[in-house]
Design an enzyme around this catalytic site. Sequence first.
Site, PDB file in Angstrom:
ATOM      1  N   CYS A 117       6.111  -0.314  -1.964  1.00  0.00           N
ATOM      2  CA  CYS A 117       4.852   0.429  -1.793  1.00  0.00           C
ATOM      3  C   CYS A 117       4.965   1.569  -0.790  1.00  0.00           C
ATOM      4  O   CYS A 117       4.092   2.438  -0.739  1.00  0.00           O
ATOM      5  CB  CYS A 117       3.734  -0.519  -1.403  1.00  0.00           C
ATOM      6  SG  CYS A 117       3.437  -1.733  -2.691  1.00  0.00           S
ATOM      7  N   HIS A 256      -2.108   3.502   1.450  1.00  0.00           N
ATOM      8  CA  HIS A 256      -1.634   2.788   0.265  1.00  0.00           C
ATOM      9  C   HIS A 256      -2.761   1.886  -0.234  1.00  0.00           C
ATOM     10  O   HIS A 256      -3.465   1.277   0.562  1.00  0.00           O
ATOM     11  CB  HIS A 256      -0.400   1.965   0.642  1.00  0.00           C
ATOM     12  CG  HIS A 256       0.024   1.015  -0.436  1.00  0.00           C
ATOM     13  ND1 HIS A 256       0.280   1.440  -1.717  1.00  0.00           N
ATOM     14  CD2 HIS A 256       0.210  -0.331  -0.435  1.00  0.00           C
ATOM     15  CE1 HIS A 256       0.621   0.393  -2.456  1.00  0.00           C
ATOM     16  NE2 HIS A 256       0.577  -0.698  -1.708  1.00  0.00           N
ATOM     17  N   ASN A 286      -3.231  -1.550  -7.550  1.00  0.00           N
ATOM     18  CA  ASN A 286      -2.054  -1.178  -6.750  1.00  0.00           C
ATOM     19  C   ASN A 286      -0.960  -0.659  -7.689  1.00  0.00           C
ATOM     20  O   ASN A 286      -0.362  -1.436  -8.437  1.00  0.00           O
ATOM     21  CB  ASN A 286      -1.584  -2.410  -5.978  1.00  0.00           C
ATOM     22  CG  ASN A 286      -0.405  -2.119  -5.064  1.00  0.00           C
ATOM     23  OD1 ASN A 286       0.199  -1.054  -5.129  1.00  0.00           O
ATOM     24  ND2 ASN A 286      -0.070  -3.073  -4.225  1.00  0.00           N
TER      25      ASN A 286
END
Length: 329
Positions: A117, A256, A286
């Site tokens: 990520c 994020h 996500n």
Amino acid sequence: MMKANHVSISAVAGWVPNDVLTNYDLSKIVDTSDEWITTRTGIKERRILKDPKLATSDMAVGAINKLLSKTGVDPNEIDLIICATVTPDMLFPSTACLIANKVGAKNAFGFDLSAACSGFLFALDCGSKYISSGIYNKVIVVGADKMSSIIDYSDRQTCVLFGDGAGAVLLEPSDQPGIQDSVLKIDGSGGDYLKMVAGGSLNPASIETIKNKQHYAYQDGKTVFKFAVTKMADVSEEIMKRNHLCGEDVDWLVPHQANLRIIDATAKRMQIDSSKVMINIQKYGNTTAATIPLCLADWENKLKNGDNLILASFGGGFTWGAMYLTWRK
Ligand code: UT7
């Protein structure tokens, strides 16, 4: 000695597949509910790349082609393509090679960067150095992940979280400072909490690895959550302190998008008003390396010359970091 340049993001573009997977759709597959997913994560729906002939490189190409058409940059002018991903089309050739070929970037050098990520942030920092050093003039950094290719849609803890997408930026030399500073960290002792154990040299594909579901992403959500909340806020605070920034100096926090509760906690620690936090987790979930550029793409029209942005991420590895940049246009 070559001249050191300022570097800025001169354009951004995102690409997501058309197919939508809603919380309601998921509640028909696993024991979950729209209420649980919304309150625990902030996610309402995510995009899924359904066409089995398409992969991560195709989403990256979608974003890069938009970037090239809006800037009028000729693919032959691209010096470097860095692709941040944990779902490369295949282990090799690198996804960057496949992308360069598909967009016709005949003069580009390129490679993939693996930092889950935090991949986009790490790649952005890396790409910017090639410009600040005076080596290159046009660098494309793309974050792209087809998470649906490594998700176990019978694991309710994990399958509700992820989606597919890509986002790309063009980096160029600039007269005034754009990318200003970054704090990037890794801690491999956290590796066991978020991982995909098979398909590499340790556990090559076998009947056993398939039986044991080891080709899927595994996450110990609770543990990752605890680290993410602390570490993302720590680095964001650190980068603000060392650049003498207070909450009021920051125009946008670009976090994020893993969990709305992590984003809220980070903004609170940074004393940044929620109206200045980019949040699109409800639409995409996500998307791993794509979350930050997809936010920038969604907010591009609101960004003004001179706006101060803090980008922040946390992910598998563990990997985490923050970047301070000033928007130029
Ligand atoms: O991007 C990379 C970094 N990743 C992250 O930052 C993700 C970090 N982790 C998280 O976002 C959260 O930990 C999750 C969203 C994964 C889970 O939220 P949580 O508040 O930590 O829930 P939990 O794991 O403590 O589970 C609470 C309950 C459990 O039931 P019991 O034991 O209390 O009876 C789970 O079994 O919720 C249950 N549960 C679910 N229920 C409905 C877990 N997943 C689901 C689900 N639907 N999808």
